[in-house]
Design a protein around this motif. Structure first.
Motif, short mmCIF file in Angstrom:
data_model
loop_
_atom_site.label_atom_id
_atom_site.label_comp_id
_atom_site.label_asym_id
_atom_site.label_seq_id
_atom_site.Cartn_x
_atom_site.Cartn_y
_atom_site.Cartn_z
N ASP A 269 0.82 -1.23 0.00
CA ASP A 269 0.00 0.00 0.00
C ASP A 269 0.85 1.27 0.00
N LYS A 270 1.93 1.28 -0.77
CA LYS A 270 2.80 2.45 -0.87
C LYS A 270 2.21 3.40 -1.92
N THR A 271 1.15 4.08 -1.52
CA THR A 271 0.40 4.89 -2.50
C THR A 271 1.20 6.07 -3.03
N ASP A 272 2.01 6.70 -2.17
CA ASP A 272 2.81 7.84 -2.64
C ASP A 272 3.81 7.39 -3.71
N ASP A 273 4.45 6.25 -3.46
CA ASP A 273 5.41 5.73 -4.44
C ASP A 273 4.72 5.30 -5.72
N LEU A 274 3.53 4.72 -5.60
CA LEU A 274 2.77 4.33 -6.79
C LEU A 274 2.36 5.56 -7.60
#
Length: 731
Positions: A269-274
């Motif tokens: 759930d690494k949304t910033d990196d995604l």
């Protein structure tokens, strides 16, 4: 002129201005020099000196550049060369300005009449040929070294660089040709080399998120660099080179990197990196497709893991499989909601990712394990939350869940099978008055209608309309009962629902000899119905009705116990058959009730073998056979005054055979419709057209071929004699 102006100008450029000097030439000096030039240019031939003055103007500039400027530049290198060039360029602009002023009259008449370059352009050309062309390569190299230093974090003189860039721009004489060829192209080459080195360095030691942070900063820095001192014309080219080196050439490696690639970011759930990954790869032509493919694979993997868990659980469980698996469906709903939000919030709802989501869930939703398909499980979950006493949720939460269910429904290939199961379950809720809310039932049907059209929901809407009409009938029937002159004795309070056969599922319709207490109610309703002038023939479905019976059991030691039993109509008929206190064998009971064995067995099983054994059977086991005998269970006792005795349904939740028949009819209709329009069509083209028109299910080519053969036999089509593999339509 030379003594008064040119020598002084040259001396000023070489030595600089005196501290006390505010102006290089005062008004008198300027006017005096201008007047001399004016007088020399306004005489008649042979005393007109315009041509000589124009030549001397060029010779003076050339002499100064050769003797004072070129040598000074040749002695310098790197940043010192740039500073010297900046100084000499500034001096040259001063020289050009004053020479233009002194010889202004030449520009106004001589230059114009002879189509010669203006003094300003002539001065620039001299600088370009004598100075710029000699040092441009060294200057460009010095600039590129300084730019690389800045990329490495060193402080540089941006004002100096900007002024040198302006010189390159000026050398184009109104175009950017010189800037593009002499500075921009070498810049693109060194930029590519610099970031190729950085790519190898970063990819070897950094995780994908760390690498992308550096790549993002590099792109931002390059954009800022262009803004600060390069020409804006270079921005797109420089950034494109950076994107190729930092992103395009290592995209596969970054996306698939073990422990930090796209799948790992999704899993953690690494949304910033995604979001950063999406933003950067979106800069590339078709750069999002590989990322979207990985997202599709990951979502499929997650969804299929839930299916694998369900399969393992079913194998481990010894008990009979149920058509209800709420935990499994909840996991699928949660998974879909989660990644729908990721795509919306972090991938800007990009079409590539919407397609990835669709492909992933189409794969998941059409992979079923166990005896029940995902379509059945999804419909049963809908039934669970729409049914009174099912999931404990607010109306708003139920409505939101229905939206999510319809989203999953949209991925099903066998939508028609879902519709058949849902319609059966809807019918049960409506007939048994188990709906939590009529508004929610209408909302669900409306959502399905929006998703797949009116044809899919027309029968469901008809069911709701039937019940609405039934309420009006009930009101009229109540008034009729009060005035009925033909009744000979008290008639039981009865509610009858008149339904349209075509709207409702197909039910078993067993004939039964109703007890004398119940038959008058049926007769009374028939009198009412006929009095209304209704033209439709009524068919009674006793398997669907319910009856409330006040039953008194002898109990132990003569202590009688009375209970309010809520049972199906068939159960009521069977219970009342024992009010005479007699015992009956299975055949005797079947004869008395005039009920077929296949219907009597489930009825007696519910009364003898269920939780509430109101009838005792011999032998006492859980199987009903023709050798059994039955009597009232005098020992029956229950802690509850009101007892509801369920009975197994005589009908399946969905009629698979009917679904298959409907599919055959739908395929036939599509083939005939297409062939009527096209007249002649090749086999493969016809199959493709049929598939494109079917929205509720997806038959395979073999099924379509079978329907084509059927239509050929019935002479709707014929094979073309001229072209093999082609069909003709027969009107």
């Amino acid at each position: 002129i030379k003594a008064k102006a040119l020598s002084r100008l040259q001396d000023h450029l070489n030595k600089g201005a005196n501290k006390d000097q505010t102006k290089l030439f005062d008004n008198n000096d300027y006017v005096s020099t201008y007047t001399i030039c004016y007088n020399m240019c306004t005489q008649r031939t042979p005393y007109n000196w315009s041509e000589d003055l124009y030549s001397k103007h060029g010779e003076f500039i050339e002499e100064y550049l050769r003797e004072h400027v070129l040598g000074a530049l040749k002695e310098k290198s790197d940043a010192f060369l740039l500073k010297e060039l900046q100084h000499r360029w500034k001096n040259h602009m001063i020289m050009n300005k004053w020479l233009q002023k002194f010889f202004m009259y030449l520009d106004r008449y001589y230059v114009k009449h002879h189509s010669l370059p203006t003094l300003a352009i002539a001065g620039l050309r001299k600088f370009k040929v004598l100075i710029y062309d000699e040092v441009k390569k060294d200057v460009a190299n010095a600039m590129l070294v300084i730019i690389d230093d800045e990329r490495d974090g060193k402080d540089v003189d941006r004002d100096l660089l900007r002024q040198i860039v302006e010189l390159f721009e000026s050398m184009g004489m109104g175009s950017l040709d010189a800037y593009t060829a002499d500075l921009e192209e070498p810049l693109l080459t060194t930029t590519r080399e610099y970031y190729a080195r950085k790519r190898e360095e970063w990819i070897a030691k950094d995780s994908t998120p760390d690498y992308l942070i550096k790549a993002e900063k590099a792109l931002e820095d390059e954009k800022e660099r262009i803004t600060n001192y390069m020409n804006s014309h270079s921005e797109s080219k420089v950034l494109r080179v950076c994107e190729e080196e930092l992103l395009e050439k290592c995209q596969k490696t970054l996306l698939e990197k073990e422990g930090s690639g796209c799948k790992a970011l999704l899993a953690n759930d690494k949304t910033d990196d995604l979001e950063r990954m999406f933003s950067l790869f979106n800069r590339l032509d078709n750069g999002l497709q590989p990322m979207a493919k990985i997202v599709e694979e990951y979502i499929s993997q997650v969804g299929n893991s839930y299916i694998d868990e369900r399969e393992a659980r079913l194998k481990a469980e010894e008990k009979k499989e149920k058509s209800d698996d709420p935990d499994f469906i909840k996991k699928l709903l949660a998974c879909h909601s989660k990644y729908t939000e990721v795509i919306k919030a972090h991938f800007t709802n990009h079409p590539n990712f919407q397609k990835a989501m669709k492909e992933a869930f189409t794969n998941v939703m059409n992979r079923s394990v166990g005896n029940f398909t995902n379509a059945e499980l999804l419909s049963t979950f809908s039934d669970r939350i729409l049914k009174a006493g099912g999931e404990k949720m607010s109306e708003a939460a139920v409505d939101a869940s229905l939206d999510k269910i319809v989203e999953l429904f949209s991925y099903l290939d066998d939508k028609d099978f879902f519709g058949e199961v849902f319609r059966n379950q809807l019918a049960k809720r409506l007939l048994n008055q188990k709906s939590a809310s009529d508004d929610l039932e209408k909302a669900m049907i409306s959502k399905l209608k929006v998703q797949v059209g009116t044809q899919f929901t027309s029968k469901m809407e008809g069911m709701l309309n039937d019940l609405s009409t039934a309420q009006e009938h009930e009101k009229s029937f109540k008034e009729f009962r009060e005035k009925d002159s033909e009744k000979t004795r008290k008639v039981l309070d009865t509610t009858v629902q008149v339904l349209t056969t075509g709207n409702w599922p197909t039910y078993q319709c067993p004939e039964v000899a109703l007890p004398t207490q119940m038959q008058p109610a049926v007769d009374q309703f028939m009198r009412f119905y006929n009095s209304e002038g209704a033209s439709r023939r009524l068919k009674w479905f006793y398997s669907l009705g319910t009856v409330k019976i006040k039953a008194t059991f002898p109990g132990k030691e003569g202590k009688k116990s009375t209970y309010d039993l809520e049972v199906a109509t068939l159960q009521a008929a069977a219970i009342i058959a024992f009010e005479d206190g007699k015992s009956y064998t299975f055949p005797e009971l079947a004869e008395k009730l005039m009920l077929k064995d296949q219907f009597l067995r489930p009825v007696m099983h519910s009364l003898c073998c269920g939780k509430y054994k109101v009838i005792a059977k011999t032998p006492a086991n859980n199987k009903i056979t023709e050798k059994d005998s039955f009597t009232v269970n005098k020992k029956f006792k229950s802690p509850n005054k009101k007892v509801k005795i369920p009975m197994a349904s005589l009908d399946a939740n969905a009629n698979t055979k009917k679904v298959e028949e409907d599919r055959s009819i739908t395929i036939d209709a599509a083939i005939v419709r297409i062939m009527k329009s096209r007249k002649t069509l090749a086999h493969q083209t016809l199959i493709a057209e049929v598939l494109s028109q079917l929205h509720f299910f997806k038959p395979n080519a073999k099924q379509i071929k079978k329907r084509i053969e059927s239509l050929l036999e019935r002479e709707y089509l014929e094979r073309s004699e001229d072209t093999p593999g082609t069909y003709n339509y027969l009107a």
